[in-house]
Design a protein around this motif. Sequence first.
Motif, PDB file in Angstrom:
ATOM      1  N   ASN A   1      24.487  73.269  90.311  1.00  0.00           N
ATOM      2  CA  ASN A   1      25.227  74.312  91.013  1.00  0.00           C
ATOM      3  C   ASN A   1      24.321  75.170  91.886  1.00  0.00           C
ATOM      4  OD1 ASN A   1      28.187  74.258  89.929  1.00  0.00           O
ATOM      5  ND2 ASN A   1      26.895  73.885  88.151  1.00  0.00           N
TER       6      ASN A   1
ATOM      7  N   GLU B   1      38.028  70.842  97.679  1.00  0.00           N
ATOM      8  CA  GLU B   1      38.000  71.296  96.286  1.00  0.00           C
ATOM      9  C   GLU B   1      38.770  72.600  96.139  1.00  0.00           C
ATOM     10  OE1 GLU B   1      34.476  71.493  92.952  1.00  0.00           O
ATOM     11  OE2 GLU B   1      34.165  72.616  94.806  1.00  0.00           O
TER      12      GLU B   1
ATOM     13  N   ASN C   1      29.314  64.020  82.870  1.00  0.00           N
ATOM     14  CA  ASN C   1      30.616  64.659  82.731  1.00  0.00           C
ATOM     15  C   ASN C   1      31.701  63.636  83.014  1.00  0.00           C
ATOM     16  OD1 ASN C   1      33.077  66.138  84.177  1.00  0.00           O
ATOM     17  ND2 ASN C   1      32.165  67.547  82.703  1.00  0.00           N
TER      18      ASN C   1
ATOM     19  N   HIS D   1      36.566  74.407  90.844  1.00  0.00           N
ATOM     20  CA  HIS D   1      35.212  73.901  90.603  1.00  0.00           C
ATOM     21  C   HIS D   1      34.806  74.220  89.167  1.00  0.00           C
ATOM     22  CE1 HIS D   1      31.098  72.675  91.486  1.00  0.00           C
ATOM     23  NE2 HIS D   1      30.701  73.741  90.805  1.00  0.00           N
ATOM     24  N   ILE D   2      34.465  73.181  88.415  1.00  0.00           N
ATOM     25  CA  ILE D   2      33.999  73.351  87.043  1.00  0.00           C
ATOM     26  C   ILE D   2      32.484  73.292  87.032  1.00  0.00           C
ATOM     27  CG2 ILE D   2      34.015  72.416  84.704  1.00  0.00           C
ATOM     28  CD1 ILE D   2      36.727  71.101  85.409  1.00  0.00           C
ATOM     29  N   SER D   3      31.852  74.332  86.501  1.00  0.00           N
ATOM     30  CA  SER D   3      30.413  74.295  86.261  1.00  0.00           C
ATOM     31  C   SER D   3      30.184  74.421  84.761  1.00  0.00           C
ATOM     32  CB  SER D   3      29.689  75.406  87.030  1.00  0.00           C
ATOM     33  OG  SER D   3      30.184  76.683  86.692  1.00  0.00           O
ATOM     34  N   SER D   4      29.372  73.502  84.222  1.00  0.00           N
ATOM     35  CA  SER D   4      29.154  73.458  82.770  1.00  0.00           C
ATOM     36  C   SER D   4      27.701  73.781  82.457  1.00  0.00           C
ATOM     37  CB  SER D   4      29.543  72.081  82.219  1.00  0.00           C
ATOM     38  OG  SER D   4      28.912  71.040  82.945  1.00  0.00           O
TER      39      SER D   4
ATOM     40  N   ALA E   1      38.222  72.598  80.114  1.00  0.00           N
ATOM     41  CA  ALA E   1      36.847  72.249  80.472  1.00  0.00           C
ATOM     42  C   ALA E   1      35.889  72.574  79.335  1.00  0.00           C
ATOM     43  CB  ALA E   1      36.428  72.998  81.730  1.00  0.00           C
TER      44      ALA E   1
ATOM     45  N   LEU F   1      35.856  63.294  83.627  1.00  0.00           N
ATOM     46  CA  LEU F   1      37.126  63.975  83.884  1.00  0.00           C
ATOM     47  C   LEU F   1      38.254  63.002  83.583  1.00  0.00           C
ATOM     48  CD1 LEU F   1      38.252  66.692  84.977  1.00  0.00           C
ATOM     49  CD2 LEU F   1      38.455  65.561  87.201  1.00  0.00           C
TER      50      LEU F   1
ATOM     51  N   ASN G   1      33.284  68.932  89.877  1.00  0.00           N
ATOM     52  CA  ASN G   1      32.434  69.370  88.774  1.00  0.00           C
ATOM     53  C   ASN G   1      30.970  69.177  89.124  1.00  0.00           C
ATOM     54  OD1 ASN G   1      30.664  68.124  86.411  1.00  0.00           O
ATOM     55  ND2 ASN G   1      32.010  69.626  85.476  1.00  0.00           N
TER      56      ASN G   1
ATOM     57  N   GLU H   1      28.352  71.743  79.000  1.00  0.00           N
ATOM     58  CA  GLU H   1      27.353  70.705  79.260  1.00  0.00           C
ATOM     59  C   GLU H   1      26.999  69.963  77.972  1.00  0.00           C
ATOM     60  OE1 GLU H   1      22.967  70.337  81.420  1.00  0.00           O
ATOM     61  OE2 GLU H   1      23.698  72.308  80.804  1.00  0.00           O
TER      62      GLU H   1
ATOM     63  N   SER I   1      37.949  67.968  81.046  1.00  0.00           N
ATOM     64  CA  SER I   1      36.591  67.813  81.582  1.00  0.00           C
ATOM     65  C   SER I   1      35.635  67.903  80.402  1.00  0.00           C
ATOM     66  CB  SER I   1      36.293  68.912  82.608  1.00  0.00           C
ATOM     67  OG  SER I   1      34.940  68.869  83.010  1.00  0.00           O
TER      68      SER I   1
END
Length: 353
Positions: free
Chosen positions: A167, A181, A115, A184-187, A42, A117, A161, A45, A97
């Motif tokens: 978020n 899910e 984003n 969980h990807i948070s950027s 991943a 994926l 994501n 942002e 990601s």
Amino acid sequence: MTSSVKVAAVHAAPVFLDRAATAAKAISIIREAARGGAQLIAFPETYIPAFPVWAALWAPIENHDLFVLMAEQSVAIAGAEIAALRREARSLGVTISMGISESSPTSVGLIWNSNVLIGPDGAILNHHRKLVPTFYEKLIWAAGDGAGLRVVDTPAGRVGNLICGENTNPLARYALMAQAEQIHISSWPPMWPTRRPSAGGNFNNVAANRIRASAHSFEAKAFGIITAGFMDAAMREFLIAREPSVIDVIDRTQRAASFFVDPTGEAFGDVLQDQEGIAYAECDLQRCVEPKQFHDVVGYYNRFDVFDLKVNRKRLVPATFIDAVSTDIAPVLAEQGATAEAISFHNGGNLDS
């Protein structure tokens, strides 16, 4: 799909505002992470081509040239950079990601915070545009839509994501929770200046991101990958050379961190903040199951007779064009037994030809 998967959070700087060079750097990082055993990798942002921190530093009337450059260096979904990433994912058999500033085929000045994926077969599994740009990001990016509010199956589990401030959006987060899910990807950006240090400084960005990531993982009973950008010397020097007075804001604004949280919200695995690198963690997806018995907000711990959430996942476009002549009618005519001549006529041909 095995229960235990190795994941990677990339904590790295782009080659500032150079999409081709940044994509090349990303591929080098992907190869390193794959050698390290990561199945899901991943990136932060808008890693390609950069996060526009200048929008926090100067008034918009002083940044026209940077917006033009950002638009010029943004990434087309059908462009060379995404194609290269797709080839790399397929070659290495990994899921990627990637945060991008996305260009638009409908307007030369329209860009999104997006984003992408990419699966281990090179397919684009999901393409998400940030629903609402946050604070000064509104000076750069347009609002996205719900088309990317999806959780998709990968060999590393069911992956969703959200980008940065999304978020903190409980409905967007719930939309992903309601799709089973598991990861969980948070950027996030490399820094988030909100005020000058002389005015009391910024809020604790690392703590804020940890709160948001832990809250989502606790509620979703999912693992969290928190991947943040990094400001390297080249990016810092670029900004300071443009206007030396911002050095105090830049150097006294807390840098973001990349880390992981488990389905209880606890941190685990590697942590990176003040240096570039790749953080790794091992996720046992079976650990997503037991906590659901205690507290399942998309299962028994809800009242669907009281609450009713509808999510519009239609991809929004600026215009729908209906041409007088459409080739799409050909299959319909053929199905109805039309002659070849009639089909040719409806496709713009000439019955006499």
